[in-house]
Design a protein around this motif. Structure first.
Motif, PDB file in Angstrom:
ATOM      1  N   TRP A 196      -2.720 -12.858  -7.402  1.00  0.00           N
ATOM      2  CA  TRP A 196      -1.497 -12.653  -6.938  1.00  0.00           C
ATOM      3  C   TRP A 196      -1.307 -11.164  -6.775  1.00  0.00           C
ATOM      4  O   TRP A 196      -0.769 -10.381  -5.953  1.00  0.00           O
ATOM      5  CB  TRP A 196      -0.488 -12.926  -7.998  1.00  0.00           C
ATOM      6  N   ALA A 197      -1.787 -10.233  -7.966  1.00  0.00           N
ATOM      7  CA  ALA A 197      -1.940  -8.660  -7.616  1.00  0.00           C
ATOM      8  C   ALA A 197      -2.765  -8.311  -6.594  1.00  0.00           C
ATOM      9  O   ALA A 197      -2.271  -7.131  -5.899  1.00  0.00           O
ATOM     10  CB  ALA A 197      -2.186  -7.916  -9.179  1.00  0.00           C
ATOM     11  N   THR A 198      -3.883  -8.862  -6.381  1.00  0.00           N
ATOM     12  CA  THR A 198      -4.775  -8.309  -5.316  1.00  0.00           C
ATOM     13  C   THR A 198      -4.093  -8.820  -4.091  1.00  0.00           C
ATOM     14  O   THR A 198      -4.080  -8.008  -2.921  1.00  0.00           O
ATOM     15  CB  THR A 198      -5.987  -9.440  -5.255  1.00  0.00           C
ATOM     16  N   ALA A 199      -3.347  -9.877  -3.535  1.00  0.00           N
ATOM     17  CA  ALA A 199      -2.362 -10.105  -2.472  1.00  0.00           C
ATOM     18  C   ALA A 199      -1.344  -9.240  -2.584  1.00  0.00           C
ATOM     19  O   ALA A 199      -1.149  -8.735  -1.185  1.00  0.00           O
ATOM     20  CB  ALA A 199      -1.984 -11.681  -2.531  1.00  0.00           C
ATOM     21  N   LYS A 200      -0.728  -8.975  -3.432  1.00  0.00           N
ATOM     22  CA  LYS A 200       0.426  -7.888  -3.407  1.00  0.00           C
ATOM     23  C   LYS A 200      -0.244  -6.420  -2.724  1.00  0.00           C
ATOM     24  O   LYS A 200       0.570  -5.938  -2.244  1.00  0.00           O
ATOM     25  CB  LYS A 200       1.148  -7.730  -4.618  1.00  0.00           C
ATOM     26  N   ARG A 201      -1.338  -6.150  -3.458  1.00  0.00           N
ATOM     27  CA  ARG A 201      -1.691  -4.721  -3.033  1.00  0.00           C
ATOM     28  C   ARG A 201      -2.161  -4.835  -1.731  1.00  0.00           C
ATOM     29  O   ARG A 201      -2.087  -3.928  -1.123  1.00  0.00           O
ATOM     30  CB  ARG A 201      -3.028  -4.490  -3.900  1.00  0.00           C
ATOM     31  N   MET A 202      -2.895  -6.019  -1.041  1.00  0.00           N
ATOM     32  CA  MET A 202      -3.101  -6.204   0.420  1.00  0.00           C
ATOM     33  C   MET A 202      -1.604  -5.856   1.374  1.00  0.00           C
ATOM     34  O   MET A 202      -1.918  -5.377   2.372  1.00  0.00           O
ATOM     35  CB  MET A 202      -3.774  -7.305   0.571  1.00  0.00           C
ATOM     36  N   LYS A 203      -0.689  -6.486   0.671  1.00  0.00           N
ATOM     37  CA  LYS A 203       0.557  -6.415   1.628  1.00  0.00           C
ATOM     38  C   LYS A 203       1.146  -5.088   1.533  1.00  0.00           C
ATOM     39  O   LYS A 203       1.722  -4.370   2.337  1.00  0.00           O
ATOM     40  CB  LYS A 203       1.321  -7.591   0.936  1.00  0.00           C
ATOM     41  N   LYS A 204       1.061  -4.467   0.069  1.00  0.00           N
ATOM     42  CA  LYS A 204       1.695  -3.028  -0.025  1.00  0.00           C
ATOM     43  C   LYS A 204       0.752  -2.258  -0.646  1.00  0.00           C
ATOM     44  O   LYS A 204       0.453  -2.074  -1.703  1.00  0.00           O
ATOM     45  CB  LYS A 204       2.994  -3.025  -0.815  1.00  0.00           C
ATOM     46  N   PRO A 205      -0.044  -1.468   0.199  1.00  0.00           N
ATOM     47  CA  PRO A 205      -1.265  -0.852  -0.558  1.00  0.00           C
ATOM     48  C   PRO A 205      -0.698   0.503  -1.200  1.00  0.00           C
ATOM     49  O   PRO A 205      -1.746   0.849  -1.948  1.00  0.00           O
ATOM     50  CB  PRO A 205      -2.049  -0.383   0.822  1.00  0.00           C
ATOM     51  N   LYS A 206       0.372   0.819  -1.138  1.00  0.00           N
ATOM     52  CA  LYS A 206       0.829   1.971  -1.903  1.00  0.00           C
ATOM     53  C   LYS A 206       0.827   1.609  -3.195  1.00  0.00           C
ATOM     54  O   LYS A 206       1.103   2.651  -4.254  1.00  0.00           O
ATOM     55  CB  LYS A 206       2.057   2.801  -1.162  1.00  0.00           C
ATOM     56  N   GLU A 207       1.351   0.709  -3.596  1.00  0.00           N
ATOM     57  CA  GLU A 207       1.502   0.219  -4.971  1.00  0.00           C
ATOM     58  C   GLU A 207       0.133   0.023  -5.807  1.00  0.00           C
ATOM     59  O   GLU A 207      -0.891  -0.429  -5.263  1.00  0.00           O
ATOM     60  CB  GLU A 207       2.170  -1.371  -5.143  1.00  0.00           C
ATOM     61  N   ARG A 208       0.320   0.566  -6.853  1.00  0.00           N
ATOM     62  CA  ARG A 208      -0.879   0.741  -7.766  1.00  0.00           C
ATOM     63  C   ARG A 208      -0.634  -0.234  -8.857  1.00  0.00           C
ATOM     64  O   ARG A 208      -0.029  -0.417  -9.693  1.00  0.00           O
ATOM     65  CB  ARG A 208      -0.935   2.216  -8.596  1.00  0.00           C
ATOM     66  N   GLU A 209      -1.710  -1.183  -8.987  1.00  0.00           N
ATOM     67  CA  GLU A 209      -1.877  -2.274  -9.652  1.00  0.00           C
ATOM     68  C   GLU A 209      -3.721  -1.965 -10.285  1.00  0.00           C
ATOM     69  O   GLU A 209      -4.606  -1.894  -9.375  1.00  0.00           O
ATOM     70  CB  GLU A 209      -1.909  -3.472  -9.189  1.00  0.00           C
ATOM     71  N   ASP A 210      -3.644  -2.324 -11.535  1.00  0.00           N
ATOM     72  CA  ASP A 210      -5.187  -2.081 -12.064  1.00  0.00           C
ATOM     73  C   ASP A 210      -5.778  -3.279 -11.910  1.00  0.00           C
ATOM     74  O   ASP A 210      -5.811  -4.004 -12.899  1.00  0.00           O
ATOM     75  CB  ASP A 210      -5.079  -1.464 -13.415  1.00  0.00           C
TER      76      ASP A 210
END
Length: 119
Positions: free
Chosen positions: A22-36
């Protein structure tokens, strides 16, 4: 045959994996958000390996203890249910001792207040 405790134990790595996806998909959608993401997948891998070790201990060690000490069945059954959480805590503590994080925040640690600039 899968036992109920193994299915319940498997839920933690499964939820961690789903959360990492889910975090990977979220990062693809909004690349500016930082998730480790690397840390999430490392936690999932750690929990899965610990699950495998717990099942191995349960199948070999605890079953042989049950066969030997059949009079203490209830106590050994409790040990079977708690094997994964106990092993998870012990291995997490051991991994923290072996390779501590550099920027680890300690509970109760006070940070100095920021310096004020006098005008």
């Amino acid at each position: 045959m899968l036992e109920t405790r193994y299915i319940i134990w498997f839920l933690l790595p499964l939820f961690l994996f789903i959360f990492a996806l889910w975090a990977t998909a979220k990062r693809m959608k909004k690349p500016k958000e930082r998730e480790d993401l690397k840390e999430l997948f490392n936690q999932c891998f750690f929990c899965t390996v610990t699950l495998g070790v717990s099942v191995l201990i349960d199948k070999t060690l605890v079953e042989s203890l049950i066969e030997t000490y059949s009079f203490a069945y209830e106590q050994l059954e409790l040990l079977r249910w708690l094997a994964y959480p106990i092993l998870l805590l012990l291995l997490a503590h051991a991994s923290k001792i072996i390779s501590p994080k550099e920027e680890e925040i300690k509970i109760g640690e006070r940070r100095p207040p920021p310096k004020r600039i006098k005008s």
